[in-house]
Design a protein around this motif. Structure first.
Motif, PDB file in Angstrom:
ATOM      1  N   PHE A 287     -12.583 143.378  67.569  1.00  7.25           N
ATOM      2  CA  PHE A 287     -13.908 143.819  67.130  1.00  7.25           C
ATOM      3  C   PHE A 287     -15.019 142.991  67.756  1.00  7.25           C
ATOM      4  O   PHE A 287     -16.110 143.489  68.011  1.00  7.25           O
ATOM      5  N   ASP A 288     -14.734 141.721  68.025  1.00  5.90           N
ATOM      6  CA  ASP A 288     -15.756 140.810  68.549  1.00  5.90           C
ATOM      7  C   ASP A 288     -15.664 140.636  70.069  1.00  5.90           C
ATOM      8  O   ASP A 288     -16.484 139.954  70.659  1.00  5.90           O
ATOM      9  N   GLU A 289     -14.683 141.241  70.721  1.00  2.00           N
ATOM     10  CA  GLU A 289     -14.416 140.961  72.135  1.00  2.00           C
ATOM     11  C   GLU A 289     -15.460 141.616  73.035  1.00  2.00           C
ATOM     12  O   GLU A 289     -15.792 142.784  72.885  1.00  2.00           O
ATOM     13  N   LEU A 290     -15.992 140.830  73.974  1.00  2.00           N
ATOM     14  CA  LEU A 290     -17.010 141.334  74.899  1.00  2.00           C
ATOM     15  C   LEU A 290     -16.547 141.302  76.348  1.00  2.00           C
ATOM     16  O   LEU A 290     -16.823 142.237  77.100  1.00  2.00           O
ATOM     17  N   THR A 291     -15.859 140.235  76.754  1.00  2.00           N
ATOM     18  CA  THR A 291     -15.573 140.026  78.169  1.00  2.00           C
ATOM     19  C   THR A 291     -14.810 141.197  78.771  1.00  2.00           C
ATOM     20  O   THR A 291     -15.201 141.757  79.805  1.00  2.00           O
ATOM     21  N   ILE A 292     -13.704 141.581  78.153  1.00  2.00           N
ATOM     22  CA  ILE A 292     -12.917 142.706  78.673  1.00  2.00           C
ATOM     23  C   ILE A 292     -13.699 144.007  78.534  1.00  2.00           C
ATOM     24  O   ILE A 292     -13.685 144.855  79.442  1.00  2.00           O
ATOM     25  N   ALA A 293     -14.414 144.170  77.421  1.00  2.00           N
ATOM     26  CA  ALA A 293     -15.210 145.387  77.240  1.00  2.00           C
ATOM     27  C   ALA A 293     -16.290 145.511  78.306  1.00  2.00           C
ATOM     28  O   ALA A 293     -16.636 146.620  78.729  1.00  2.00           O
ATOM     29  N   LEU A 294     -16.809 144.379  78.753  1.00  2.00           N
ATOM     30  CA  LEU A 294     -17.870 144.404  79.765  1.00  2.00           C
ATOM     31  C   LEU A 294     -17.371 145.000  81.073  1.00  2.00           C
ATOM     32  O   LEU A 294     -18.109 145.679  81.785  1.00  2.00           O
ATOM     33  N   PHE A 295     -16.102 144.773  81.381  1.00  2.00           N
ATOM     34  CA  PHE A 295     -15.538 145.291  82.635  1.00  2.00           C
ATOM     35  C   PHE A 295     -14.857 146.644  82.422  1.00  2.00           C
ATOM     36  O   PHE A 295     -15.091 147.597  83.170  1.00  2.00           O
TER      37      PHE A 295
ATOM     38  N   ALA B 213       5.384 129.772  75.333  1.00  2.00           N
ATOM     39  CA  ALA B 213       4.290 129.401  76.235  1.00  2.00           C
ATOM     40  C   ALA B 213       3.759 130.620  76.973  1.00  2.00           C
ATOM     41  O   ALA B 213       2.539 130.774  77.154  1.00  2.00           O
ATOM     42  N   LEU B 214       4.651 131.517  77.399  1.00  2.00           N
ATOM     43  CA  LEU B 214       4.217 132.733  78.081  1.00  2.00           C
ATOM     44  C   LEU B 214       3.425 133.639  77.149  1.00  2.00           C
ATOM     45  O   LEU B 214       2.389 134.203  77.535  1.00  2.00           O
ATOM     46  N   ILE B 215       3.879 133.771  75.913  1.00  2.00           N
ATOM     47  CA  ILE B 215       3.194 134.636  74.955  1.00  2.00           C
ATOM     48  C   ILE B 215       1.804 134.104  74.625  1.00  2.00           C
ATOM     49  O   ILE B 215       0.851 134.875  74.432  1.00  2.00           O
ATOM     50  N   LEU B 216       1.665 132.787  74.572  1.00  2.00           N
ATOM     51  CA  LEU B 216       0.376 132.180  74.229  1.00  2.00           C
ATOM     52  C   LEU B 216      -0.535 131.992  75.441  1.00  2.00           C
ATOM     53  O   LEU B 216      -1.707 131.634  75.269  1.00  2.00           O
ATOM     54  N   SER B 217      -0.038 132.233  76.638  1.00  2.00           N
ATOM     55  CA  SER B 217      -0.826 131.978  77.845  1.00  2.00           C
ATOM     56  C   SER B 217      -2.114 132.793  77.932  1.00  2.00           C
ATOM     57  O   SER B 217      -3.092 132.320  78.524  1.00  2.00           O
ATOM     58  N   PRO B 218      -2.218 134.019  77.367  1.00  2.68           N
ATOM     59  CA  PRO B 218      -3.521 134.701  77.406  1.00  2.68           C
ATOM     60  C   PRO B 218      -4.633 133.947  76.694  1.00  2.68           C
ATOM     61  O   PRO B 218      -5.810 134.184  76.975  1.00  2.68           O
ATOM     62  N   LEU B 219      -4.274 133.057  75.768  1.00  2.00           N
ATOM     63  CA  LEU B 219      -5.286 132.247  75.102  1.00  2.00           C
ATOM     64  C   LEU B 219      -5.740 131.084  75.968  1.00  2.00           C
ATOM     65  O   LEU B 219      -6.796 130.503  75.714  1.00  2.00           O
ATOM     66  N   ILE B 220      -4.947 130.731  76.967  1.00  2.00           N
ATOM     67  CA  ILE B 220      -5.217 129.556  77.781  1.00  2.00           C
ATOM     68  C   ILE B 220      -5.925 129.922  79.079  1.00  2.00           C
ATOM     69  O   ILE B 220      -6.830 129.218  79.530  1.00  2.00           O
ATOM     70  N   ILE B 221      -5.516 131.038  79.677  1.00  2.62           N
ATOM     71  CA  ILE B 221      -6.146 131.485  80.912  1.00  2.62           C
ATOM     72  C   ILE B 221      -7.592 131.889  80.609  1.00  2.62           C
ATOM     73  O   ILE B 221      -7.844 132.583  79.615  1.00  2.62           O
ATOM     74  N   PRO B 222      -8.577 131.460  81.401  1.00  3.04           N
ATOM     75  CA  PRO B 222      -9.964 131.886  81.157  1.00  3.04           C
ATOM     76  C   PRO B 222     -10.069 133.399  81.025  1.00  3.04           C
ATOM     77  O   PRO B 222      -9.545 134.152  81.842  1.00  3.04           O
ATOM     78  N   ARG B 223     -10.749 133.842  79.984  1.00  2.00           N
ATOM     79  CA  ARG B 223     -10.791 135.268  79.648  1.00  2.00           C
ATOM     80  C   ARG B 223     -11.437 136.093  80.755  1.00  2.00           C
ATOM     81  O   ARG B 223     -11.071 137.255  80.960  1.00  2.00           O
TER      82      ARG B 223
END
Length: 598
Positions: free
Chosen positions: A537-545, A438-448
């Motif tokens: 390659f497709d990630e924007l949210t983290i790249a934006l900050f 559950a901890l390992i998968l939590s980054p998929l659950i927390i709003p990006r």
């Protein structure tokens, strides 16, 4: 002898050694996920003098603007969830009840939009829904309206874009539950005299409800943190909290208030999870049975069960009434049984919905070859001018090469951390395994958006903002769960007796791993790397900050251009991304199936 004893004395006990595979990943998540989230929580209760205060939360509750933004966020997320689940159910049902070959072919069309860039899909909808777009032209040609319809920069455009983006997630989540439903139960109901509608609503649909609930949860949580689609397809009345957070961080530099807004969003997501766990149990997210007793507890659960049962009964009877009326007009014959008619209707509805998912990709490609200066469909002539503009621009090529480099490093780091963790979670019998997963998968659950803001604040202190290393680390937080999930699926089908046979012949563990295990799961490892690559390659949210405007990735550069002007160069870039991602998806899917057969 003494040296051997000393070495044995310094070895960790066997139970502790079983956790070694997952310890690097846990340390990585603790440093780059748990700590930033906790730091964000702490920052939200500090003022400019670093003293404890609740002024940021009081400002959120006192100002009706922020309250309205939260209401808009919940409203858009709720409607997106309803439409995504309702529209995705026929596709998931068709996939679950089809043969394996048919399911595999259809899954490619569902996975394609799921992994295709949000920016590419959003750009396609901008073209499709504009006043001069193909949809308005079709409506005018059919004589349905004299004036162009307002399909964009409003609630309608936002809903179309968000449902298109999240419906594949709903399909995949529901499918994981539906594939475990025994089809013989519906057949048994038919032998007892139940018609198709009654058998479906009384037998199949209740068994699929855990998947429906899990899909609704995942779509709603994901929609809470959305900002790409509302920002590009919506208007002022569709401003969501993620857009406000971006403004607070990038334009106003108000980190503490942005942290408070992020914590509110995080709290809303956690509250939804708690309510879900109370009603159904989090085990249903993986297709498990409801925790606790089978019967719903509490007056809320019991009342809901009674109301739901009556609704299901009415739907079953209504379907049977329609079927009886249809059979009176078109009596079933030997070559056209009742089931074949219902199956044809299901295929028709599902294919129309799949066409809705694939439609944007079919529009972007021809638009990129236009000879005109504006984005129109059908395109004006044929030209490679916009591809030359794209490839001849230093800004675009640098962003493209940087995206490839960051994605490759992200894939490699995700493999180094995720593969050992997957081995441990699959093979070791240790307590707390469910909590670790559950901890390992939590980054998929927390709003990006929450993860991005938290990383940005920590990076600003250590000088990682505007660096490729910061992008790689941030992308790995999001990519490594996909590696763990994929590798666990591969390892569950791996025959451990092969390793035992090698060990019985005297092979040391490292030789068994490199000469037996890795060659047999090589296809699955390559597929895991490709999934991590495409996530980065497709990630924007983290790249934006995290990029800080200094190291722009391809999605970040597309975002900047979309905010300024929609031009054919974006179509060329979108087509390039679509081709790259489609090729990676096809390769990963082929390797995943090959690994499953191996």
């Amino acid at each position: 002898m003494i040296g051997a004893r000393a070495l044995a004395a310094h070895r960790p006990p066997l139970p502790a050694r079983r956790y070694l595979g997952v310890l690097p990943l846990l340390a990585f998540l603790a440093l780059l996920f748990i700590y930033p989230i906790a730091d964000l929580l702490w920052l939200s209760v500090l003022d400019q003098q670093d003293e404890f205060t609740g002024e940021h939360y009081r400002a959120i509750t006192a100002n009706p603007v922020w309250f309205n933004v939260m209401l808009i966020t919940f409203e858009i997320s709720a409607w997106t969830t309803v439409f995504s689940v309702v529209a995705g159910y026929p596709i998931a049902y068709l996939l679950a009840t089809s043969s394996e070959n048919t399911r595999n072919r259809l899954m490619l069309w569902v996975l394609l939009p799921f992994w295709t860039s949000f920016l590419v899909r959003t750009f396609a909808w901008i073209v499709l829904l504009s006043q001069r777009g193909p949809l308005n032209r079709l409506i005018a040609a059919l004589g349905l309206s004299d004036a162009p319809l307002e399909l964009i920069y409003n609630f309608t455009g936002t809903m179309i874009g968000m449902v298109h983006a999240l419906m594949p997630l709903a399909v995949l989540t529901m499918l994981s539950v539906m594939t475990n439903i025994d089809s013989r139960l519906s057949s048994a109901a038919a032998t007892l005299g139940a018609r198709g509608g009654e058998a479906f609503w009384r037998i199949y649909f209740p068994l699929s409800l855990p998947g429906v609930a899990a899909a609704a949860l995942m779509v709603f949580i994901t929609a809470l943190g959305f900002f790409i689609t509302p920002a590009l397809l919506g208007g002022r009345r569709q401003t969501m909290i993620s857009q406000v957070i971006i403004i607070q961080v990038q334009d106003l530099l108000n980190w503490s208030f942005a942290g408070a807004l992020s914590v509110v969003l995080l709290g809303a997501a956690l509250l939804i999870f708690i309510l879900y766990d109370r009603l159904l149990g989090l085990s249903t997210l993986s297709g498990g049975e409801r925790s606790g007793a089978a019967a719903p507890s509490g007056w809320i659960g019991q009342t809901g069960a009674v109301i739901g049962g009556r609704i299901v009964a009415l739907l079953g009877r209504a379907c049977d009434v329609v079927q009886i009326a249809w059979e009176r007009v078109n009596p079933p014959r030997g070559d056209r049984p009742r089931r074949a008619i219902g199956r044809a209707v299901l295929w028709t509805v599902a294919m129309l919905l799949v066409a809705f998912l694939v439609l944007p990709a079919l529009i972007v490609v021809p638009v990129s070859f236009t000879a005109g200066k504006f984005v129109t469909f059908p395109p004006e002539g044929f030209s490679l001018h916009w591809y030359r503009e794209y490839l001849g621009s230093a800004t675009w090529t640098e962003a493209t090469l940087r995206s490839f480099g960051v994605a490759a490093l992200t894939g490699a780091l995700s493999m180094l951390l995720g593969v050992p963790a997957a081995f441990m979670l699959t093979r070791a019998q240790v307590p707390g395994k469910a909590g670790l997963l559950a901890l390992i998968l939590s980054p998929l659950i927390i709003p990006r958006i929450v993860v991005a803001v938290a990383l940005y604040i920590v990076y600003a202190r250590v000088g990682l903002v505007g660096t490729s290393a910061g992008l790689v680390l941030g992308h790995t937080v999001l990519a490594v769960p996909y590696v763990v999930i994929t590798m666990m699926a591969v390892l569950k089908t791996y025959d451990d007796r092969l390793d035992q046979a090698a060990a019985s012949l005297g092979a040391p563990p490292w030789r068994t791993l490199t000469h037996i295990t890795f060659p047999l799961i090589r296809s699955g490892m390559i597929a895991s790397f490709l999934f991590a690559f495409i996530t980065s390659f497709d990630e924007l949210t983290i790249a934006l900050f995290v990029s800080g405007g200094l190291v722009s990735t391809l999605p970040r550069q597309m975002w900047n251009d979309m905010l300024l002007q929609v031009n054919p160069t974006l179509a060329a870039v979108s087509t390039t991304m679509l081709v790259i991602i489609t090729g990676i998806i096809l390769a990963a899917e082929y390797l995943r199936r090959r690994a499953g057969r191996g």
